[in-house]
Enzyme design. Structure first.
Site, PDB file in Angstrom:
ATOM      1  N   GLY A 157       0.829  -1.194   0.000  1.00  0.00           N
ATOM      2  CA  GLY A 157       0.000   0.000   0.000  1.00  0.00           C
ATOM      3  C   GLY A 157       0.860   1.239   0.000  1.00  0.00           C
ATOM      4  N   THR A 237       7.101  -2.435  11.321  1.00  0.00           N
ATOM      5  CA  THR A 237       6.686  -1.092  11.740  1.00  0.00           C
ATOM      6  C   THR A 237       5.171  -0.955  11.624  1.00  0.00           C
ATOM      7  OG1 THR A 237       7.042  -0.264   9.486  1.00  0.00           O
ATOM      8  CG2 THR A 237       8.853   0.019  11.061  1.00  0.00           C
ATOM      9  N   ARG A 239       2.109  -3.520  12.948  1.00  0.00           N
ATOM     10  CA  ARG A 239       1.471  -3.846  14.217  1.00  0.00           C
ATOM     11  C   ARG A 239       2.092  -5.128  14.763  1.00  0.00           C
ATOM     12  NH1 ARG A 239       0.378   0.559  13.726  1.00  0.00           N
ATOM     13  NH2 ARG A 239      -1.642   1.657  13.795  1.00  0.00           N
ATOM     14  N   GLU A 267       2.055  -2.565  24.357  1.00  0.00           N
ATOM     15  CA  GLU A 267       2.802  -1.310  24.388  1.00  0.00           C
ATOM     16  C   GLU A 267       2.287  -0.434  25.530  1.00  0.00           C
ATOM     17  OE1 GLU A 267       2.614   0.500  20.522  1.00  0.00           O
ATOM     18  OE2 GLU A 267       3.498  -1.227  19.520  1.00  0.00           O
ATOM     19  N   HIS A 286       7.798   2.393  19.053  1.00  0.00           N
ATOM     20  CA  HIS A 286       6.663   2.796  18.210  1.00  0.00           C
ATOM     21  C   HIS A 286       6.771   4.268  17.808  1.00  0.00           C
ATOM     22  CE1 HIS A 286       2.209   1.769  17.151  1.00  0.00           C
ATOM     23  NE2 HIS A 286       2.828   2.458  16.193  1.00  0.00           N
TER      24      HIS A 286
END
Length: 322
Positions: A157, A237, A239, A267, A286
């Site tokens: 994407g 990077t 999920r 997290e 993150h």
């Protein structure tokens, strides 16, 4: 006085990322810089707030928590998707929902994925640690050149396409797979289509760029990790739950893979988590979409949304059923 909770400000950047003066003149604004330790703590600390401004997929808002926030009238979030937020339940209770844009291009996340790939390949983090500990090259392994190697993209994407361009700029052969991808769309995105198994077996670096859903959860499990080349790099990077965490830890402990991770199952990452002690990892907290430009857009629009709501003319309304 209206009370506004600004959640998930873990980098303490929210106050400097927008002009809060108009809102602070009309409401009490409280910034929360630490993650809540539990749902009970979240319920207790947020019970008196009328408005919550949250970053998506940080603090979870399941139905059980929403039910314990009787004063909540407006819930503002970044983006339009919130897998851990009971948006439908909030809407059914008459809570106004708003969203912000920001990070639409995916550039920030793609740039971080590129950085993680290069850091993992050349042991940059270990080299930095060695220097700071008073050493030099001892204990820092030599890494490969990325030119001529194969980059496998799981997802092509907006972020995956950036990575395809970066890979080509480095002289890498770029492959891609996702559940809905075919050869024509892969070519259009700057990659060669492969089946998932072919991609995993051929790639020197595998980078994940797909949305987490019931369909993609655990898309990289023990079987898939076993298909990867010995010494290959896995970059995530996107999920954390896209990868079976237990299987990944086992592969890392066996020394068969290198992982460069920005996202995790839980997290913040717990202090005693085994990933923290493994040398064949590069770990960031993150940071993917969290650039100064993105936060300025998030908080600038978030402030606008709250002020419009207070004026009785809400904007950027989020409709979870559409």
């Amino acid at each position: 006085m209206t009370k506004v909770a600004v959640l998930d400000d873990w980098q303490r950047i929210a106050d400097a990322s927008g002009d809060w003066s108009a809102l602070k003149a009309r409401a009490e604004v409280v910034f929360f810089h630490e993650a809540f330790a539990s749902e009970d703590e979240a319920a207790q600390k947020l019970a008196d707030f009328d408005i919550v401004m949250a970053l998506r997929e940080r603090t979870a808002f399941p139905p059980s928590l929403v039910a314990r926030l009787p004063k909540l009238k407006l819930f503002g979030m970044t983006g339009k998707r919130g897998a851990t937020i009971d948006l439908a339940g909030m809407a059914a209770r008459g809570i106004t929902l708003t969203y912000t844009s920001g990070s639409e291009t995916g550039v920030g996340t793609a740039e971080l994925a590129l950085g993680l790939m290069m850091a993992a390949a050349r042991s940059i983090a270990r080299g930095d640690a060695a220097i700071r500990a008073g050493g030099f090259q001892d204990g820092v392994p030599a890494g490969p050149e990325l030119a001529g190697k194969t980059l496998g993209l799981v997802g092509l994407g907006r972020i995956g396409r950036h990575m395809a361009r970066y890979g080509k700029a480095l002289g890498m052969n770029v492959l891609a797979w996702s559940p809905n991808l075919d050869e024509a769309r892969a070519t259009e995105g700057g990659a060669h289509y492969r089946t998932k198994d072919e991609l995993l077996a051929q790639a020197d670096v595998v980078s994940l760029h797909i949305v987490l859903s019931d369909r993609t959860r655990g898309v990289i499990g023990a079987r898939e990790l076993g298909l990867m080349k010995s010494g290959a790099i896995l970059v995530n990077t996107s999920r954390g739950p896209l990868v079976d965490e237990a299987a990944l830890i086992a592969a890392l402990e066996a020394g068969t893979l290198i992982a460069a991770l920005d996202v995790y199952d839980r997290e913040p990452l717990p202090p005693e988590h085994p990933l923290r002690r493994l040398a064949n990892t590069v770990l960031t907290p993150h940071l993917g979409y969290g650039t100064r430009e993105t936060f300025a857009e998030f908080y600038g629009q978030g402030i606008e949304n709250v002020l419009a709501f207070l004026d009785g003319k809400p904007i950027r309304l989020l409709h979870p059923d559409t």
